[in-house]
Motif scaffolding. Structure first.
Motif, PDB file in Angstrom:
ATOM      1  N   ARG A  83      -6.100  -7.609  -3.145  1.00 51.35           N
ATOM      2  CA  ARG A  83      -5.020  -7.263  -2.212  1.00 51.35           C
ATOM      3  C   ARG A  83      -5.410  -5.954  -1.510  1.00 51.35           C
ATOM      4  O   ARG A  83      -5.129  -4.859  -2.032  1.00 51.35           O
ATOM      5  N   PRO A  84      -6.040  -6.016  -0.334  1.00 52.74           N
ATOM      6  CA  PRO A  84      -6.648  -4.823   0.267  1.00 52.74           C
ATOM      7  C   PRO A  84      -5.708  -3.628   0.427  1.00 52.74           C
ATOM      8  O   PRO A  84      -6.081  -2.498   0.096  1.00 52.74           O
ATOM      9  N   ALA A  85      -4.528  -3.844   0.965  1.00 52.02           N
ATOM     10  CA  ALA A  85      -3.643  -2.706   1.215  1.00 52.02           C
ATOM     11  C   ALA A  85      -3.325  -1.955  -0.071  1.00 52.02           C
ATOM     12  O   ALA A  85      -3.348  -0.721  -0.115  1.00 52.02           O
ATOM     13  N   GLN A  86      -3.041  -2.696  -1.129  1.00 50.06           N
ATOM     14  CA  GLN A  86      -2.649  -2.076  -2.387  1.00 50.06           C
ATOM     15  C   GLN A  86      -3.831  -1.404  -3.088  1.00 50.06           C
ATOM     16  O   GLN A  86      -3.738  -0.252  -3.514  1.00 50.06           O
ATOM     17  N   VAL A  87      -4.930  -2.119  -3.215  1.00 51.40           N
ATOM     18  CA  VAL A  87      -6.055  -1.546  -3.953  1.00 51.40           C
ATOM     19  C   VAL A  87      -6.676  -0.391  -3.172  1.00 51.40           C
ATOM     20  O   VAL A  87      -7.118   0.600  -3.771  1.00 51.40           O
ATOM     21  N   ASP A  88      -6.716  -0.450  -1.845  1.00 48.91           N
ATOM     22  CA  ASP A  88      -7.260   0.662  -1.073  1.00 48.91           C
ATOM     23  C   ASP A  88      -6.394   1.910  -1.237  1.00 48.91           C
ATOM     24  O   ASP A  88      -6.911   3.031  -1.317  1.00 48.91           O
ATOM     25  N   ALA A  89      -5.070   1.720  -1.278  1.00 49.29           N
ATOM     26  CA  ALA A  89      -4.187   2.858  -1.516  1.00 49.29           C
ATOM     27  C   ALA A  89      -4.419   3.433  -2.908  1.00 49.29           C
ATOM     28  O   ALA A  89      -4.448   4.661  -3.099  1.00 49.29           O
ATOM     29  N   GLU A  96       1.152   2.973 -11.733  1.00 50.95           N
ATOM     30  CA  GLU A  96       1.568   1.579 -11.795  1.00 50.95           C
ATOM     31  C   GLU A  96       1.306   0.892 -10.456  1.00 50.95           C
ATOM     32  O   GLU A  96       1.460   1.511  -9.395  1.00 50.95           O
ATOM     33  N   MET A  97       0.912  -0.362 -10.499  1.00 48.99           N
ATOM     34  CA  MET A  97       0.753  -1.166  -9.284  1.00 48.99           C
ATOM     35  C   MET A  97       1.648  -2.398  -9.401  1.00 48.99           C
ATOM     36  O   MET A  97       1.655  -3.064 -10.438  1.00 48.99           O
ATOM     37  N   VAL A  98       2.410  -2.665  -8.367  1.00 50.09           N
ATOM     38  CA  VAL A  98       3.339  -3.784  -8.400  1.00 50.09           C
ATOM     39  C   VAL A  98       2.562  -5.091  -8.486  1.00 50.09           C
ATOM     40  O   VAL A  98       1.751  -5.413  -7.615  1.00 50.09           O
ATOM     41  N   GLN A  99       2.798  -5.827  -9.557  1.00 49.70           N
ATOM     42  CA  GLN A  99       2.146  -7.112  -9.764  1.00 49.70           C
ATOM     43  C   GLN A  99       2.888  -7.868 -10.858  1.00 49.70           C
ATOM     44  O   GLN A  99       2.985  -7.385 -11.982  1.00 49.70           O
ATOM     45  N   PRO A 100       3.435  -9.040 -10.549  1.00 48.04           N
ATOM     46  CA  PRO A 100       4.077  -9.838 -11.595  1.00 48.04           C
ATOM     47  C   PRO A 100       3.069 -10.258 -12.664  1.00 48.04           C
ATOM     48  O   PRO A 100       1.871 -10.376 -12.406  1.00 48.04           O
ATOM     49  N   ALA A 101       3.569 -10.482 -13.862  1.00 43.20           N
ATOM     50  CA  ALA A 101       2.719 -10.976 -14.937  1.00 43.20           C
ATOM     51  C   ALA A 101       2.277 -12.398 -14.621  1.00 43.20           C
ATOM     52  O   ALA A 101       2.917 -13.110 -13.851  1.00 43.20           O
ATOM     53  N   GLY A 102       1.167 -12.803 -15.204  1.00 42.18           N
ATOM     54  CA  GLY A 102       0.650 -14.146 -14.971  1.00 42.18           C
ATOM     55  C   GLY A 102       0.006 -14.697 -16.212  1.00 42.18           C
ATOM     56  O   GLY A 102       0.373 -14.307 -17.332  1.00 42.18           O
ATOM     57  N   PRO A 103      -0.969 -15.580 -16.069  1.00 44.89           N
ATOM     58  CA  PRO A 103      -1.601 -16.210 -17.227  1.00 44.89           C
ATOM     59  C   PRO A 103      -2.272 -15.220 -18.173  1.00 44.89           C
ATOM     60  O   PRO A 103      -2.367 -15.479 -19.372  1.00 44.89           O
ATOM     61  N   SER A 104      -2.768 -14.103 -17.623  1.00 43.43           N
ATOM     62  CA  SER A 104      -3.454 -13.120 -18.455  1.00 43.43           C
ATOM     63  C   SER A 104      -3.473 -11.782 -17.741  1.00 43.43           C
ATOM     64  O   SER A 104      -3.221 -11.706 -16.527  1.00 43.43           O
ATOM     65  N   GLY A 147       0.781  -1.226   0.000  1.00 41.84           N
ATOM     66  CA  GLY A 147       0.000   0.000   0.000  1.00 41.84           C
ATOM     67  C   GLY A 147       0.812   1.275   0.000  1.00 41.84           C
ATOM     68  O   GLY A 147       0.252   2.366  -0.072  1.00 41.84           O
ATOM     69  N   THR A 148       2.136   1.184   0.056  1.00 39.17           N
ATOM     70  CA  THR A 148       2.963   2.385  -0.003  1.00 39.17           C
ATOM     71  C   THR A 148       2.936   2.954  -1.419  1.00 39.17           C
ATOM     72  O   THR A 148       3.133   2.232  -2.394  1.00 39.17           O
ATOM     73  N   ILE A 149       2.697   4.244  -1.514  1.00 39.62           N
ATOM     74  CA  ILE A 149       2.645   4.943  -2.795  1.00 39.62           C
ATOM     75  C   ILE A 149       3.967   5.678  -2.983  1.00 39.62           C
ATOM     76  O   ILE A 149       4.370   6.477  -2.134  1.00 39.62           O
ATOM     77  N   TYR A 150       4.624   5.435  -4.089  1.00 39.98           N
ATOM     78  CA  TYR A 150       5.877   6.111  -4.408  1.00 39.98           C
ATOM     79  C   TYR A 150       5.610   7.114  -5.527  1.00 39.98           C
ATOM     80  O   TYR A 150       5.099   6.759  -6.588  1.00 39.98           O
ATOM     81  N   SER A 151       5.952   8.359  -5.278  1.00 37.85           N
ATOM     82  CA  SER A 151       5.809   9.416  -6.273  1.00 37.85           C
ATOM     83  C   SER A 151       7.088   9.491  -7.103  1.00 37.85           C
ATOM     84  O   SER A 151       8.172   9.708  -6.570  1.00 37.85           O
ATOM     85  N   LEU A 152       6.945   9.308  -8.416  1.00 33.98           N
ATOM     86  CA  LEU A 152       8.106   9.273  -9.302  1.00 33.98           C
ATOM     87  C   LEU A 152       8.285  10.542 -10.125  1.00 33.98           C
ATOM     88  O   LEU A 152       9.413  10.966 -10.380  1.00 33.98           O
ATOM     89  N   VAL A 153       7.178  11.107 -10.582  1.00 38.23           N
ATOM     90  CA  VAL A 153       7.234  12.282 -11.455  1.00 38.23           C
ATOM     91  C   VAL A 153       6.089  13.216 -11.054  1.00 38.23           C
ATOM     92  O   VAL A 153       4.976  12.740 -10.797  1.00 38.23           O
TER      93      VAL A 153
END
Length: 311
Positions: A249-255, A230-238, A204-210
């Protein structure tokens, strides 16, 4: 507005003052250990839960204190690289930041009422924004303006955001995404390199890049209009499968929801203009003078519909 130090404990991170309007070049970057960034973000969360929370305005970069004790916890850029090119090898062990003589993590709220101590809903989730600004000096600004002239007909690096495009990184760490964006190497044969305005880690930590007032090359046809997240998530089947991992993923999606809400409030962006990268080509605002098209599958329309329903 009263400006106060965040806390005597919050030494290692500085808030993304880059979120304020930026009219010129940004200074060169210095290195910061990701472990320090995470430790500071965790400490900020603990302090916010125990006592006062320092809130931050995304559009001004100023800070003020609040007594609310509640907390919560890829485009071209999606996936951090073009589908036709392989991103440069990067090290996930370090991240560099600019304008960080000292560092601290802060919590930001989007007009959250402070009268209640009831459990925090996603609509009340606080934003823990960490400054991880990319090196974006005069040369990269000039590259961005030249790219904009070729593709959009205006030689500008400035962004007045009217849209938000959601991405996932197709990688396991936020540092690998940031390091790829920091490279500024040609993508599809053109400079500048890809980038995104924010990357949100799985915790859920948000990093400001630009700064959101500078154009980032994250979505063909919309870079002159859209903020990229962008949200950190490895690629998968689709693409849809990866989207669903984030939505579950509550922490990430809530952020992500809290960040999008605050950007909407700040820039007047309607929910209909919060889209996924996979939706870009069909968007009515899409335009590219060279006829380029997106070929990414991150954030399908059905998954974006679920995200919008939670805004």
């Amino acid at each position: 507005m009263i400006v106060r130090p965040i806390s005597r404990y919050a030494a290692p991170l500085v808030l993304a003052a880059a979120l304020a309007g930026c009219a010129g070049s940004l200074p060169a970057a210095t290195s910061t250990d990701p472990a320090v960034l995470h430790a500071a973000a965790d400490l900020a969360r603990q302090e916010a839960a125990a006592a006062q929370t320092t809130t931050t305005s995304l559009d001004t970069g100023t800070t003020e204190t609040s007594s609310d004790p509640s907390t919560s916890t890829g485009g071209q850029a999606s996936s951090t690289a073009s589908s036709t090119t392989t991103p440069p090898a990067v090290s996930p062990s370090r991240a560099s930041t600019s304008r960080v003589p000292t560092s601290r993590a802060v919590a930001s709220t989007a007009a959250i009422p402070t009268e209640t101590a009831s459990p925090v809903s996603p609509a009340q989730a606080k934003l823990f924004v960490v400054d991880a600004t990319l090196p974006f000096g005069a040369a990269r600004l000039a590259e961005t303006a030249a790219y904009s002239l070729r593709h959009y007909g205006s030689a500008s690096s400035r962004l007045t955001p009217t849209m938000i495009v959601l991405h996932f990184t197709a990688g396991a760490t936020w540092t690998s995404a940031r390091d790829t964006f920091a490279q500024d190497v040609p993508n599809l044969g053109e400079l500048p390199g890809t980038c995104s305005h924010y990357v949100i880690d799985r915790d859920g930590t948000i990093y400001s890049l630009v700064p959101v007032t500078i154009r980032c090359r994250h979505t063909i046809g919309l870079n002159d209009q859209a903020i990229g997240i962008e949200m950190v998530q490895p690629a998968g089947p689709s693409g849809g499968w990866a989207d669903q991992q984030i939505l579950a993923r509550p922490a990430q999606v809530d952020a992500a929801l809290a960040l999008v809400r605050q950007l909407q409030a700040t820039y007047g962006i309607p929910t209909s203009s919060v889209i996924g990268h996979a939706m870009a080509n069909a968007d009515p605002h899409f335009h590219d003078l060279l006829g380029w098209r997106n070929d990414h599958v991150d954030w399908q329309s059905a998954d974006v519909a679920q995200f919008r329903a939670r805004l």
